[in-house]
Motif scaffolding. Sequence first.
Motif, PDB file in Angstrom:
ATOM      1  N   ALA A   1       0.826  -1.204   0.000  1.00  0.00           N
ATOM      2  CA  ALA A   1       0.000   0.000   0.000  1.00  0.00           C
ATOM      3  C   ALA A   1       0.855   1.246   0.000  1.00  0.00           C
ATOM      4  N   ALA A   2       1.985   1.177   0.670  1.00  0.00           N
ATOM      5  CA  ALA A   2       2.840   2.352   0.772  1.00  0.00           C
ATOM      6  C   ALA A   2       3.377   2.770  -0.586  1.00  0.00           C
ATOM      7  N   GLU A   3       3.369   1.851  -1.546  1.00  0.00           N
ATOM      8  CA  GLU A   3       3.914   2.193  -2.852  1.00  0.00           C
ATOM      9  C   GLU A   3       2.893   2.877  -3.747  1.00  0.00           C
TER      10      GLU A   3
ATOM     11  N   LEU B   1       4.959  22.402   7.308  1.00  0.00           N
ATOM     12  CA  LEU B   1       4.828  21.444   8.413  1.00  0.00           C
ATOM     13  C   LEU B   1       4.307  20.075   7.934  1.00  0.00           C
ATOM     14  N   LEU B   2       3.168  20.042   7.243  1.00  0.00           N
ATOM     15  CA  LEU B   2       2.673  18.747   6.748  1.00  0.00           C
ATOM     16  C   LEU B   2       3.554  18.193   5.617  1.00  0.00           C
ATOM     17  N   PRO B   3       4.014  19.033   4.677  1.00  0.00           N
ATOM     18  CA  PRO B   3       4.967  18.491   3.693  1.00  0.00           C
ATOM     19  C   PRO B   3       6.201  17.870   4.355  1.00  0.00           C
ATOM     20  N   ALA B   4       6.623  18.427   5.495  1.00  0.00           N
ATOM     21  CA  ALA B   4       7.786  17.850   6.194  1.00  0.00           C
ATOM     22  C   ALA B   4       7.463  16.446   6.700  1.00  0.00           C
ATOM     23  N   MET B   5       6.209  16.226   7.120  1.00  0.00           N
ATOM     24  CA  MET B   5       5.845  14.890   7.591  1.00  0.00           C
ATOM     25  C   MET B   5       5.833  13.887   6.438  1.00  0.00           C
ATOM     26  N   VAL B   6       5.358  14.350   5.285  1.00  0.00           N
ATOM     27  CA  VAL B   6       5.369  13.478   4.109  1.00  0.00           C
ATOM     28  C   VAL B   6       6.815  13.141   3.737  1.00  0.00           C
TER      29      VAL B   6
ATOM     30  N   LEU C   1       9.344  13.169   5.714  1.00  0.00           N
ATOM     31  CA  LEU C   1       9.868  12.293   6.770  1.00  0.00           C
ATOM     32  C   LEU C   1       9.542  10.835   6.454  1.00  0.00           C
ATOM     33  N   GLY C   2       8.298  10.609   5.996  1.00  0.00           N
ATOM     34  CA  GLY C   2       7.894   9.253   5.620  1.00  0.00           C
ATOM     35  C   GLY C   2       8.747   8.723   4.478  1.00  0.00           C
ATOM     36  N   ARG C   3       9.034   9.578   3.514  1.00  0.00           N
ATOM     37  CA  ARG C   3       9.869   9.143   2.376  1.00  0.00           C
ATOM     38  C   ARG C   3      11.288   8.814   2.843  1.00  0.00           C
TER      39      ARG C   3
ATOM     40  N   GLY D   1      13.417   7.704  15.009  1.00  0.00           N
ATOM     41  CA  GLY D   1      13.543   9.095  14.566  1.00  0.00           C
ATOM     42  C   GLY D   1      12.210   9.631  14.062  1.00  0.00           C
ATOM     43  N   GLU D   2      11.483   8.790  13.312  1.00  0.00           N
ATOM     44  CA  GLU D   2      10.158   9.205  12.794  1.00  0.00           C
ATOM     45  C   GLU D   2       9.178   9.436  13.951  1.00  0.00           C
ATOM     46  N   HIS D   3       9.183   8.512  14.942  1.00  0.00           N
ATOM     47  CA  HIS D   3       8.292   8.677  16.100  1.00  0.00           C
ATOM     48  C   HIS D   3       8.661   9.929  16.899  1.00  0.00           C
TER      49      HIS D   3
ATOM     50  N   SER E   1      -8.068   4.257  12.673  1.00  0.00           N
ATOM     51  CA  SER E   1      -7.264   5.235  11.933  1.00  0.00           C
ATOM     52  C   SER E   1      -6.530   6.145  12.928  1.00  0.00           C
ATOM     53  N   ARG E   2      -5.182   6.155  12.843  1.00  0.00           N
ATOM     54  CA  ARG E   2      -4.434   6.868  13.880  1.00  0.00           C
ATOM     55  C   ARG E   2      -3.509   7.959  13.345  1.00  0.00           C
ATOM     56  N   HIS E   3      -3.552   8.243  12.061  1.00  0.00           N
ATOM     57  CA  HIS E   3      -2.706   9.320  11.533  1.00  0.00           C
ATOM     58  C   HIS E   3      -3.413  10.659  11.728  1.00  0.00           C
ATOM     59  N   GLU E   4      -3.177  11.258  12.875  1.00  0.00           N
ATOM     60  CA  GLU E   4      -3.950  12.421  13.315  1.00  0.00           C
ATOM     61  C   GLU E   4      -3.440  13.759  12.818  1.00  0.00           C
TER      62      GLU E   4
ATOM     63  N   VAL F   1     -15.908  16.742   9.719  1.00  0.00           N
ATOM     64  CA  VAL F   1     -14.723  16.596   8.868  1.00  0.00           C
ATOM     65  C   VAL F   1     -13.962  15.362   9.319  1.00  0.00           C
ATOM     66  N   ILE F   2     -13.736  14.446   8.371  1.00  0.00           N
ATOM     67  CA  ILE F   2     -12.913  13.284   8.671  1.00  0.00           C
ATOM     68  C   ILE F   2     -11.803  13.181   7.621  1.00  0.00           C
ATOM     69  N   ALA F   3     -10.846  12.314   7.882  1.00  0.00           N
ATOM     70  CA  ALA F   3      -9.766  12.155   6.912  1.00  0.00           C
ATOM     71  C   ALA F   3      -9.573  10.674   6.600  1.00  0.00           C
TER      72      ALA F   3
ATOM     73  N   GLY G   1     -10.901  14.857   4.020  1.00  0.00           N
ATOM     74  CA  GLY G   1      -9.543  15.230   3.637  1.00  0.00           C
ATOM     75  C   GLY G   1      -8.646  14.014   3.709  1.00  0.00           C
ATOM     76  N   GLY G   2      -7.323  14.240   3.607  1.00  0.00           N
ATOM     77  CA  GLY G   2      -6.368  13.140   3.731  1.00  0.00           C
ATOM     78  C   GLY G   2      -5.936  12.583   2.387  1.00  0.00           C
ATOM     79  N   ALA G   3      -4.818  11.853   2.422  1.00  0.00           N
ATOM     80  CA  ALA G   3      -4.168  11.403   1.189  1.00  0.00           C
ATOM     81  C   ALA G   3      -5.082  10.553   0.300  1.00  0.00           C
ATOM     82  N   HIS G   4      -6.004   9.789   0.889  1.00  0.00           N
ATOM     83  CA  HIS G   4      -6.816   8.867   0.080  1.00  0.00           C
ATOM     84  C   HIS G   4      -8.268   9.326  -0.060  1.00  0.00           C
ATOM     85  N   GLN G   5      -8.509  10.618   0.092  1.00  0.00           N
ATOM     86  CA  GLN G   5      -9.873  11.148   0.012  1.00  0.00           C
ATOM     87  C   GLN G   5     -10.534  10.860  -1.336  1.00  0.00           C
ATOM     88  N   ASP G   6      -9.747  10.796  -2.415  1.00  0.00           N
ATOM     89  CA  ASP G   6     -10.346  10.611  -3.745  1.00  0.00           C
ATOM     90  C   ASP G   6     -10.929   9.220  -3.932  1.00  0.00           C
TER      91      ASP G   6
HETATM   92  C1  B12 Z   1       3.918   9.877  11.593  1.00  0.00           C
HETATM   93  C2  B12 Z   1       3.418   8.596  10.949  1.00  0.00           C
HETATM   94  C3  B12 Z   1       2.810   7.665  11.775  1.00  0.00           C
HETATM   95  C4  B12 Z   1       2.471   7.953  13.221  1.00  0.00           C
HETATM   96  C5  B12 Z   1       1.225   8.870  13.295  1.00  0.00           C
HETATM   97  C6  B12 Z   1       1.263   9.762  14.528  1.00  0.00           C
HETATM   98  C7  B12 Z   1       0.056  10.656  14.622  1.00  0.00           C
HETATM   99  N1  B12 Z   1      -0.277  11.019  15.851  1.00  0.00           N
HETATM  100  O1  B12 Z   1      -0.577  11.038  13.652  1.00  0.00           O
HETATM  101  C8  B12 Z   1       2.222   6.534  13.788  1.00  0.00           C
HETATM  102  C9  B12 Z   1       3.492   6.047  14.423  1.00  0.00           C
HETATM  103  C10 B12 Z   1       1.064   6.366  14.769  1.00  0.00           C
HETATM  104  C11 B12 Z   1       1.965   5.732  12.490  1.00  0.00           C
HETATM  105  C12 B12 Z   1       1.361   4.510  12.459  1.00  0.00           C
HETATM  106  C13 B12 Z   1       1.191   3.740  11.304  1.00  0.00           C
HETATM  107  N2  B12 Z   1       1.637   4.055  10.071  1.00  0.00           N
HETATM  108 CO1  B12 Z   1       2.385   5.765   9.616  1.00  0.00          CO
HETATM  109  N3  B12 Z   1       3.207   7.288   8.960  1.00  0.00           N
HETATM  110  C14 B12 Z   1       3.558   8.383   9.545  1.00  0.00           C
HETATM  111  C15 B12 Z   1       4.196   9.371   8.523  1.00  0.00           C
HETATM  112  C16 B12 Z   1       5.694   9.326   8.659  1.00  0.00           C
HETATM  113  C17 B12 Z   1       3.691  10.784   8.625  1.00  0.00           C
HETATM  114  C18 B12 Z   1       2.160  10.864   8.694  1.00  0.00           C
HETATM  115  C19 B12 Z   1       1.708  12.257   8.539  1.00  0.00           C
HETATM  116  O2  B12 Z   1       1.338  12.917   9.472  1.00  0.00           O
HETATM  117  N4  B12 Z   1       1.764  12.740   7.286  1.00  0.00           N
HETATM  118  C20 B12 Z   1       1.342  14.044   6.946  1.00  0.00           C
HETATM  119  C21 B12 Z   1       0.009  13.868   6.311  1.00  0.00           C
HETATM  120  C22 B12 Z   1      -0.852  14.863   6.861  1.00  0.00           C
HETATM  121  O3  B12 Z   1       0.253  13.702   4.900  1.00  0.00           O
HETATM  122  P1  B12 Z   1      -0.771  12.987   3.938  1.00  0.00           P
HETATM  123  O4  B12 Z   1      -1.467  11.907   4.660  1.00  0.00           O
HETATM  124  O5  B12 Z   1      -0.100  12.704   2.654  1.00  0.00           O
HETATM  125  O6  B12 Z   1      -1.855  14.146   3.698  1.00  0.00           O
HETATM  126  C23 B12 Z   1      -1.624  15.258   2.837  1.00  0.00           C
HETATM  127  C24 B12 Z   1      -2.934  15.837   2.408  1.00  0.00           C
HETATM  128  O7  B12 Z   1      -3.876  14.856   2.089  1.00  0.00           O
HETATM  129  C25 B12 Z   1      -3.327  16.770   3.530  1.00  0.00           C
HETATM  130  N5  B12 Z   1      -4.202  16.278   4.584  1.00  0.00           N
HETATM  131  C26 B12 Z   1      -3.903  15.351   5.502  1.00  0.00           C
HETATM  132  N6  B12 Z   1      -4.899  15.224   6.373  1.00  0.00           N
HETATM  133  C27 B12 Z   1      -5.860  16.072   6.011  1.00  0.00           C
HETATM  134  C28 B12 Z   1      -7.096  16.339   6.585  1.00  0.00           C
HETATM  135  C29 B12 Z   1      -7.923  17.287   5.989  1.00  0.00           C
HETATM  136  C30 B12 Z   1      -9.251  17.563   6.601  1.00  0.00           C
HETATM  137  C31 B12 Z   1      -7.493  17.969   4.827  1.00  0.00           C
HETATM  138  C32 B12 Z   1      -8.360  18.966   4.176  1.00  0.00           C
HETATM  139  C33 B12 Z   1      -6.234  17.701   4.261  1.00  0.00           C
HETATM  140  C34 B12 Z   1      -5.430  16.759   4.863  1.00  0.00           C
HETATM  141  O8  B12 Z   1      -2.117  17.129   4.146  1.00  0.00           O
HETATM  142  C35 B12 Z   1      -1.004  16.382   3.692  1.00  0.00           C
HETATM  143  C36 B12 Z   1      -0.030  17.306   2.995  1.00  0.00           C
HETATM  144  O9  B12 Z   1      -0.457  17.661   1.705  1.00  0.00           O
HETATM  145  C37 B12 Z   1       3.673   8.750   7.181  1.00  0.00           C
HETATM  146  C38 B12 Z   1       4.453   9.150   5.947  1.00  0.00           C
HETATM  147  C39 B12 Z   1       3.586  10.006   5.016  1.00  0.00           C
HETATM  148  N7  B12 Z   1       3.938  10.008   3.783  1.00  0.00           N
HETATM  149  O10 B12 Z   1       2.638  10.638   5.366  1.00  0.00           O
HETATM  150  C40 B12 Z   1       3.534   7.268   7.539  1.00  0.00           C
HETATM  151  C41 B12 Z   1       2.490   6.435   6.823  1.00  0.00           C
HETATM  152  C42 B12 Z   1       1.229   7.253   6.617  1.00  0.00           C
HETATM  153  N8  B12 Z   1       2.253   5.341   7.758  1.00  0.00           N
HETATM  154  C43 B12 Z   1       2.041   4.218   7.176  1.00  0.00           C
HETATM  155  C44 B12 Z   1       1.749   3.013   7.855  1.00  0.00           C
HETATM  156  C45 B12 Z   1       1.757   1.757   6.980  1.00  0.00           C
HETATM  157  C46 B12 Z   1       1.498   2.977   9.225  1.00  0.00           C
HETATM  158  C47 B12 Z   1       1.105   1.755  10.048  1.00  0.00           C
HETATM  159  C48 B12 Z   1       0.100   0.802   9.378  1.00  0.00           C
HETATM  160  C49 B12 Z   1       2.379   1.031  10.464  1.00  0.00           C
HETATM  161  C50 B12 Z   1       2.096  -0.335  11.040  1.00  0.00           C
HETATM  162  N9  B12 Z   1       2.363  -1.331  10.246  1.00  0.00           N
HETATM  163  O11 B12 Z   1       1.645  -0.453  12.131  1.00  0.00           O
HETATM  164  C51 B12 Z   1       0.505   2.419  11.314  1.00  0.00           C
HETATM  165  C52 B12 Z   1      -1.000   2.612  11.139  1.00  0.00           C
HETATM  166  C53 B12 Z   1      -1.653   3.270  12.311  1.00  0.00           C
HETATM  167  C54 B12 Z   1      -3.117   3.402  12.102  1.00  0.00           C
HETATM  168  N10 B12 Z   1      -3.873   2.445  12.591  1.00  0.00           N
HETATM  169  O12 B12 Z   1      -3.589   4.339  11.503  1.00  0.00           O
HETATM  170  C55 B12 Z   1       2.146   4.324   5.661  1.00  0.00           C
HETATM  171  C56 B12 Z   1       0.749   4.301   5.035  1.00  0.00           C
HETATM  172  C57 B12 Z   1       0.716   3.650   3.660  1.00  0.00           C
HETATM  173  C58 B12 Z   1      -0.713   3.402   3.259  1.00  0.00           C
HETATM  174  N11 B12 Z   1      -1.161   2.227   3.616  1.00  0.00           N
HETATM  175  O13 B12 Z   1      -1.385   4.215   2.701  1.00  0.00           O
HETATM  176  C59 B12 Z   1       2.936   5.673   5.513  1.00  0.00           C
HETATM  177  C60 B12 Z   1       2.631   6.449   4.222  1.00  0.00           C
HETATM  178  C61 B12 Z   1       4.430   5.337   5.604  1.00  0.00           C
HETATM  179  C62 B12 Z   1       4.862   4.531   4.410  1.00  0.00           C
HETATM  180  N12 B12 Z   1       5.396   5.142   3.399  1.00  0.00           N
HETATM  181  O14 B12 Z   1       4.717   3.339   4.401  1.00  0.00           O
HETATM  182  N13 B12 Z   1       2.416   6.406  11.406  1.00  0.00           N
END
Ligand code: B12
Length: 332
Positions: free
Chosen positions: A119-121, A170-175, A177-179, A190-192, A227-230, A272-274, A300-305
């Motif tokens: 899924a991560a890919e 801030l959020l781009p930095a988290m993305v 960080l994941g990369r 380090g990620e935690h 869902s725990r990505h807050e 609002v959910i993500a 919202g969120g990465a998989h909203q579509d």
């Molecule tokens: C930090 C992190 C965690 C932390 C979260 C801490 C917390 N309190 O949120 C912890 C350690 C808990 C965690 C756990 C897990 N994680 Co994690 N995690 C991450 C990491 C590094 C950053 C997450 C983050 O905050 N990203 C920033 C967000 C906000 O970015 P985004 O989702 O792309 O969203 C973008 C937009 O959509 C928008 N957006 C986001 N939210 C919202 C909401 C609204 C309303 C709107 C309008 C917009 C919006 O903002 C972002 C910037 O453009 C990511 C890497 C990544 N690429 O994101 C992995 C990642 C999300 N995790 C992943 C995984 C696999 C897990 C686990 C399953 C690991 C495991 N095997 O146990 C668990 C799942 C937990 C669960 N049940 O949900 C994968 C998910 C892949 C997938 N399946 O889609 C990622 C992508 C890492 C990876 N490359 O494999 N994780």
Amino acid sequence: MLTRPSCRERRSGHASSHVVRPQGWSCVAEGLSCRPSRTYRERMYTVGRVAELIGVPSTTLRKWEQRYGVVAPQRSSGNYRLYDDEAVRRLSVMRTLVDAGWSAHEAAQHVAVDVSAAAAEVARPEVPCTDPRIQEVVRCAVDFDVPALERLLAEAFVDGDHATTVDEWLLPAMVELGRAWQRGEVSVAGEHFVSAAVHRRLAQAFQSVPVVNPDGPRVVAGLARGSRHELGVLAFCLVLRSRGVSVTYLGGDLPLEAWVGTVRLLSPAAVVIAAPTVEDLPAVRELVEALTPMTSVFLGGAHQDQVDGPERLGHRAGAAASALAARLTAAG
Ligand code: B12
């Protein structure tokens, strides 16, 4: 364009650090019997319900099971298929990979080996990566640099607009960080370390924004069961509150029944959910379905579509919160 998982060890490090368990009320085979329980039991779904939640016909689900062994559902006393959360999650990932162009055979192999890694890919939305603070956050994760990280985050919310901070770095930095973690440059610890610090700081900033209009339009926000990505939804709530909207933030991993009860109690102007990960999709779809008759639902969120029905807010959480605040204030 999809690439294939390459380093399983790194991912299993992340995986083993957080085990996902379904929580809440026990609900045995929806439609057969459903009652609250204090003990842990998994939610079970019929094939028709799984087809609805995942958006794939039940004939395809049976084909994926029989031809590729993606899942091995249990059977009810009447010999009907019963799927648990893990099976729904696997089928959800399977659908995402097939939608993204993988053959069913290839997708099934990846799901069988490592669901999270596969899924991560899946392609994620592109984010701007020009602000130097993005790389600085990653460096802090590599070096466990507490003072530099604290300074960066403290300065983030002192001056300027929260929406800009959230969207520009801030959020781009988290993305990023994941990369970096996927490339093996940042450890799980380090990620935690960084995500916990960002969470603390967002929560603190949220807390320090005064509630200016308690009788104005209310928004209830949070994440679905499991869902725990807050961070994204919390950042969204911070900006929304800074624009004068009353926000009731419910956090992550909230069971469906608790969502429904809260929305019924508060009658918010909007929910609002993500959908942060592909594994969240079945629970998000179920939640959207339950809440849509009750209020306006935004997503919202990465998989909203990948969720049909609710209005999608896009991938810039700060800008989306500002726009929603303007709409709600104009309407109410
Ligand atoms: C930090 C992190 C965690 C932390 C979260 C801490 C917390 N309190 O949120 C912890 C350690 C808990 C965690 C756990 C897990 N994680 Co994690 N995690 C991450 C990491 C590094 C950053 C997450 C983050 O905050 N990203 C920033 C967000 C906000 O970015 P985004 O989702 O792309 O969203 C973008 C937009 O959509 C928008 N957006 C986001 N939210 C919202 C909401 C609204 C309303 C709107 C309008 C917009 C919006 O903002 C972002 C910037 O453009 C990511 C890497 C990544 N690429 O994101 C992995 C990642 C999300 N995790 C992943 C995984 C696999 C897990 C686990 C399953 C690991 C495991 N095997 O146990 C668990 C799942 C937990 C669960 N049940 O949900 C994968 C998910 C892949 C997938 N399946 O889609 C990622 C992508 C890492 C990876 N490359 O494999 N994780």
